[in-house]
Design a protein around this motif. Structure first.
Motif, short mmCIF file in Angstrom:
data_model
loop_
_atom_site.label_atom_id
_atom_site.label_comp_id
_atom_site.label_asym_id
_atom_site.label_seq_id
_atom_site.Cartn_x
_atom_site.Cartn_y
_atom_site.Cartn_z
N VAL A 61 7.49 1.40 -36.34
CA VAL A 61 6.22 1.30 -35.62
C VAL A 61 5.86 -0.16 -35.43
N ARG A 62 5.56 -0.53 -34.19
CA ARG A 62 5.21 -1.91 -33.86
C ARG A 62 3.71 -2.12 -33.70
N SER A 63 2.99 -1.11 -33.18
CA SER A 63 1.56 -1.29 -32.95
C SER A 63 0.82 0.03 -33.07
N ILE A 64 -0.44 -0.09 -33.47
CA ILE A 64 -1.36 1.05 -33.54
C ILE A 64 -2.62 0.62 -32.80
N THR A 65 -2.89 1.27 -31.65
CA THR A 65 -3.95 0.83 -30.74
C THR A 65 -4.93 1.95 -30.49
N ARG A 66 -6.21 1.64 -30.65
CA ARG A 66 -7.26 2.63 -30.34
C ARG A 66 -7.37 2.79 -28.83
N SER A 67 -7.39 4.02 -28.36
CA SER A 67 -7.56 4.31 -26.94
C SER A 67 -8.50 5.49 -26.81
N GLY A 68 -9.77 5.19 -26.57
CA GLY A 68 -10.78 6.24 -26.50
C GLY A 68 -10.98 6.89 -27.85
N THR A 69 -10.79 8.20 -27.92
CA THR A 69 -10.96 8.92 -29.18
C THR A 69 -9.66 9.08 -29.95
N LYS A 70 -8.60 8.47 -29.43
CA LYS A 70 -7.29 8.63 -30.07
C LYS A 70 -6.65 7.27 -30.35
N TYR A 71 -5.52 7.33 -31.04
CA TYR A 71 -4.71 6.14 -31.26
C TYR A 71 -3.38 6.30 -30.55
N VAL A 72 -2.87 5.20 -30.05
CA VAL A 72 -1.52 5.16 -29.49
C VAL A 72 -0.66 4.41 -30.49
N VAL A 73 0.31 5.12 -31.04
CA VAL A 73 1.22 4.55 -32.04
C VAL A 73 2.55 4.30 -31.34
N THR A 74 2.90 3.04 -31.21
CA THR A 74 4.09 2.66 -30.45
C THR A 74 5.20 2.25 -31.40
N ALA A 75 6.31 2.96 -31.31
CA ALA A 75 7.49 2.66 -32.12
C ALA A 75 8.67 2.44 -31.19
N ASP A 76 9.75 1.95 -31.73
CA ASP A 76 10.95 1.77 -30.92
C ASP A 76 11.44 3.13 -30.43
N GLY A 77 11.41 3.33 -29.12
CA GLY A 77 11.95 4.54 -28.53
C GLY A 77 11.01 5.72 -28.48
N VAL A 78 9.81 5.60 -29.02
CA VAL A 78 8.90 6.74 -29.03
C VAL A 78 7.46 6.25 -29.10
N THR A 79 6.58 6.92 -28.38
CA THR A 79 5.14 6.64 -28.43
C THR A 79 4.42 7.92 -28.79
N VAL A 80 3.52 7.83 -29.76
CA VAL A 80 2.78 9.00 -30.23
C VAL A 80 1.29 8.75 -30.05
N THR A 81 0.59 9.71 -29.45
CA THR A 81 -0.87 9.67 -29.43
C THR A 81 -1.38 10.65 -30.48
N ALA A 82 -2.43 10.24 -31.22
CA ALA A 82 -2.90 11.05 -32.33
C ALA A 82 -4.38 10.79 -32.59
N ARG A 83 -5.04 11.82 -33.13
CA ARG A 83 -6.45 11.65 -33.49
C ARG A 83 -6.61 10.84 -34.76
N ARG A 84 -5.67 11.00 -35.67
CA ARG A 84 -5.70 10.28 -36.94
C ARG A 84 -4.32 9.70 -37.21
N VAL A 85 -4.30 8.60 -37.96
CA VAL A 85 -3.04 7.95 -38.32
C VAL A 85 -3.01 7.76 -39.83
N VAL A 86 -1.89 8.11 -40.44
CA VAL A 86 -1.65 7.82 -41.86
C VAL A 86 -0.56 6.76 -41.93
N VAL A 87 -0.88 5.63 -42.52
CA VAL A 87 0.12 4.57 -42.72
C VAL A 87 0.56 4.65 -44.18
N ALA A 88 1.78 5.12 -44.37
CA ALA A 88 2.33 5.34 -45.71
C ALA A 88 3.40 4.31 -46.00
N LEU A 89 2.97 3.05 -46.06
CA LEU A 89 3.86 1.91 -46.27
C LEU A 89 3.28 1.01 -47.36
#
Length: 497
Positions: free
Chosen positions: A282-310
């Protein structure tokens, strides 16, 4: 094990981590998932496919929530990894032990059908000190007590009792709120030991305990953090003690997992199927309205909540928009990883057992200063595992794998004789050189960190939640702590959705 991953792990092992960066972002299909699925829309995005992230995902899925787990490596498990030895045999390159009061990792392993077996502890330990090798029993009245001078043993016992008593005064969910938190957090563990472990042999024993537990030197650690860590080595009914952290029988090193510890996260990931995406740092976690855009190499995920387990220092390498609060960012700048490697020499038989030795060493010199018998339960081969920790690991971070091997086998020969010079194979895992770990086993707090920034460790930021063994109130730094943190954060997210 997937053939491609076995080759990658073998190559990384031989190079001591140098291949990890090169292979980690290669988009490959695995049994757990593929980064070719370019976009996903879920309720919860989990960053990190170690025990914490996978446990959180398991509980969220069980509650009917949609989840995507993004893992940077080409495997699950994080700081838990099996290293192939050939012929279907493995050894553990990361977290491997389990002991009393580590209830949550035990329950998880049981649910997945992963059994445990006792760490080999029959026979005598070895103390190598001042150039002299002494065998000593592990089953005496005082347990496995190294044979140092009487004054040193007495002083060490007083110091241990004092640490345990002070640890009882540390609130596990908020160590920074202890009555003496300011006093304890302004000094290093080293300065406290210098004032209390006044007999040189007692100081030696406490120094060895420190590097064995934290893979860091006493001068690096806040006394408050050490006291919290001791307090956390228990459960709701058994207060933590220093002895439980350091002992084999009755302690944190009591047992191992049949088939290697990575069996637990691998089987857990299999229950989640293609919700787990590998090779997706995962390279970035960006708020977009009521959701987050989680951008990783090769995949982008939109989600209401994010858990960072690092671990905190790795979580800090993600770009956040909006910026994280200063307290959270300052915290992550100040919690470094310990420095650790594991070196495993494999032999036809565990030959040291015939000499009445259990394979466990405590030493005051060498690159390897503590060892264990890492042979499988059927003793079909022998394996000596040595920890390379703290200053010793840092001294060899830039060395070649062959240089490390030569230094390790030299130490093994000192401890166990000439037979140790000629293993049938040798594997090395240098966590400092792993691009998605950069050390281990845990991120620790130097002086001044917990009292100033500790409250930011678990506190959510917007709809971003924090997990990982560093956030656990019990067995912080251990596999059990990782599982507990995943269970805790899942409840936290479910209450908020």
């Amino acid at each position: 094990m997937h053939v491609a991953r076995e080759r990658q792990l073998s190559r990384r092992t031989l190079l001591g981590g140098a291949a990890a960066t090169a292979g980690a972002v290669t988009l490959t299909t695995t049994a757990a998932g593929t980064a070719s699925a370019a976009t996903r829309d879920v309720e919860v995005a989990v960053v990190g496919g170690g025990l914490a992230g996978l446990t959180a995902a398991r509980d969220l899925v069980a509650a009917g929530r949609t989840v995507a787990v993004l893992e940077a490596r080409d495997r699950v498990g994080g700081r838990v990894v099996n290293l192939p030895l050939g012929n279907g045999q493995v050894t553990e390159g990361g977290g491997e032990f389990i002991g009393p009061t580590q209830d949550r990792i035990k329950a998880l392993a049981d649910s997945l059908g992963v059994a445990t077996f006792p760490t080999y502890n029959t026979g005598k330990n070895l103390l190598y000190k001042d150039g002299k090798k002494t065998a000593y029993a592990t089953d005496g009245l005082l347990g496995a007590v190294p044979p140092v001078d009487v004054a040193g043993l007495a002083n060490a016992a007083i110091v241990q009792a004092s640490l345990d008593d002070m640890a009882k005064q540390v609130p596990l969910d908020a160590p920074w709120s202890a009555a003496k938190a300011a006093e304890w957090d302004k000094q290093t563990f080293e300065s406290w030991l210098n004032a209390n472990a006044v007999v040189p042999s007692a100081k030696f024993l406490l120094d060895v305990a420190c590097t064995s537990i934290f893979s860091a030197q006493p001068r690096e650690l806040s006394l408050l953090f050490v006291l919290f860590y001791i307090a956390a080595a228990g459960n709701e009914s058994a207060p933590g003690t220093l002895e439980r952290l350091t002992e084999t029988a009755g302690g944190a090193q009591e047992s191992r997992f049949v088939g290697g510890s990575q069996q637990v996260p691998v089987r857990l990931a299999a229950t989640l199927g293609d919700r787990v995406v590998l090779n997706a740092p995962v390279r970035s976690i960006t708020r977009s309205g009521t959701k987050y855009v989680v951008t990783a190499d090769g995949v982008t995920v939109t989600a209401r909540r994010v858990v960072v387990a690092l671990p905190p220092p790795l979580a800090a390498r993600i770009t956040y928009d909006p910026l994280l609060p200063a307290a959270r960012d300052q915290l992550t700048q100040r919690m470094p990883m310990g420095s650790i490697g594991k070196a495993i020499a494999v032999y036809d038989t565990p030959f040291w057992r015939a000499d009445g030795l259990n394979g466990q060493v405590v030493s005051d010199t060498g690159v390897v200063r503590s060892t264990f018998d890492n042979s499988p339960p059927d003793a079909s081969h022998g394996a000596l595992m040595g920890f390379i920790e703290a200053d010793e690991m840092r001294a060899y971070d830039a060395a070649s794998a062959d240089e490390v091997k030569a230094a390790v086998l030299k130490d093994y020969a000192v401890y166990f004789g000439d037979k140790a010079k000629s293993p049938t194979s040798f594997v090395l895992q240098r966590w400092d050189n792993e691009s998605f770990s950069r050390g281990g086993p845990v991120a620790f707090a130097p002086p001044g960190v917990l009292t100033q920034y500790g409250a930011a460790l678990r506190r959510p930021v917007g709809d971003i939640h924090w997990a990982g063994t560093e956030t656990s109130t019990y067995w912080n730094g251990f596999m059990d702590g990782a599982v507990r943190s995943g269970e805790r954060v899942a409840k936290e997210v479910l209450a908020a959705l």
